[in-house]
Write an enzyme that holds these catalytic residues in place. Sequence first.
Site, PDB file in Angstrom:
ATOM      1  CE1 TYR A 198      -5.302   2.107  -4.908  1.00 28.43           C
ATOM      2  CE2 TYR A 198      -3.836   4.014  -5.017  1.00 28.43           C
ATOM      3  CZ  TYR A 198      -4.083   2.713  -4.611  1.00 28.43           C
ATOM      4  OH  TYR A 198      -3.132   2.018  -3.923  1.00 28.43           O
TER       5      TYR A 198
ATOM      6  CB  CYS B 128      -0.906  -0.021   1.227  1.00 29.75           C
ATOM      7  SG  CYS B 128      -1.806   1.520   1.491  1.00 29.75           S
TER       8      CYS B 128
ATOM      9  CB  SER C 298      -1.042   7.549   5.376  1.00 22.32           C
ATOM     10  OG  SER C 298      -1.556   8.249   4.251  1.00 22.32           O
TER      11      SER C 298
ATOM     12  CB  VAL D  64     -10.853  -2.846   7.389  1.00 23.53           C
ATOM     13  CG1 VAL D  64      -9.654  -3.393   8.158  1.00 23.53           C
ATOM     14  CG2 VAL D  64     -12.122  -2.948   8.242  1.00 23.53           C
TER      15      VAL D  64
END
Length: 328
Positions: free
Chosen positions: A195, A63, A149, A131
Amino acid sequence: MGQLVNGVWDPAWYDTASTGGRFERTVTKFRNWITPDGAPGASGDGGFRAEAGRYHLYVSYACPWAHRTLIFRALKGLDGLIDVSAVHPDMLEDGWTFDTGFPGATGDRQFDAPFLRDIYTRAVSDVSGRVTVPVLWDKQSGRIVSNESAEIIRMFNSAFDGLTGNDLDFWPEALRADIEEVNRRVYRGFNNGVYRAGFATSQSAYDEAVREVFETMDWLETHLSQEPFLVGGRVTEADWRLFTTLVRFDPVYHLHFKCNRNRLVDFPNLWAYTRALYQVPGVADTVRMDHIVRHYHYSHDTINPSRIIPINPRLDFLAPHDRGNPRL
């Protein structure tokens, strides 16, 4: 990806039918801050004081969002203060798991839980939401500090300096406005843009997203023909946020997410810049290309239903570059 609904697991993928085929990322749920003295941060509750051994970081090596936190942990000398659990790269009907059947997948070093969702429900039994990784866990209170993040890396940037003596600053006050401006552009068009292209389920949504991806890459290529790094002539948070998408571009986003107008290696300045950042001591150890390639091509059966893992290009991240020694 899957999500929790009132603490119950729902394996459903993102609902793009309701958004005209557009992928829309959900907002992270846990937004507390570690601070030097435990005072409240920019959001959430106080009580999270910077202490050695108190916090645990859950990541996926695949990730890019979690990768940011691993880079800051390494560069800020936090390896001995914050321990880590890494999930298995396959993310299927149970979401992220702690299966140890892949090199580098550690299992859950805190609770020996089978799934990452168990960490979320341990913190809040009836939690709802996606999640995701990273997750920063407080061992003392049994709570999730943060799963955002962008905020975890700012905590790592300064909260523990009094313990480590490491005063590297990737979020210098004098450059913050410029860093924020670059972050907004790079996030929309590139970090999240790949994405939006890859998970689009309509031609128009894909066309819009992929156009922005390459508009952003073209802008970055021009900018980096004139400057060694994104802001202030030195390495900042903005560079590390960009790097984790760049390092995945040719092995994953070019092919798997159909961002294939150009490869990263077709941009001389961007490619040299990526190599320069990769070669900063401590960074290469955070890049697990085996997890990256496996995760994307195997997990997304809506994109790659055969789950065939491609051969992938040979990229030499250690080749010389023209960026000099990155000034940290």
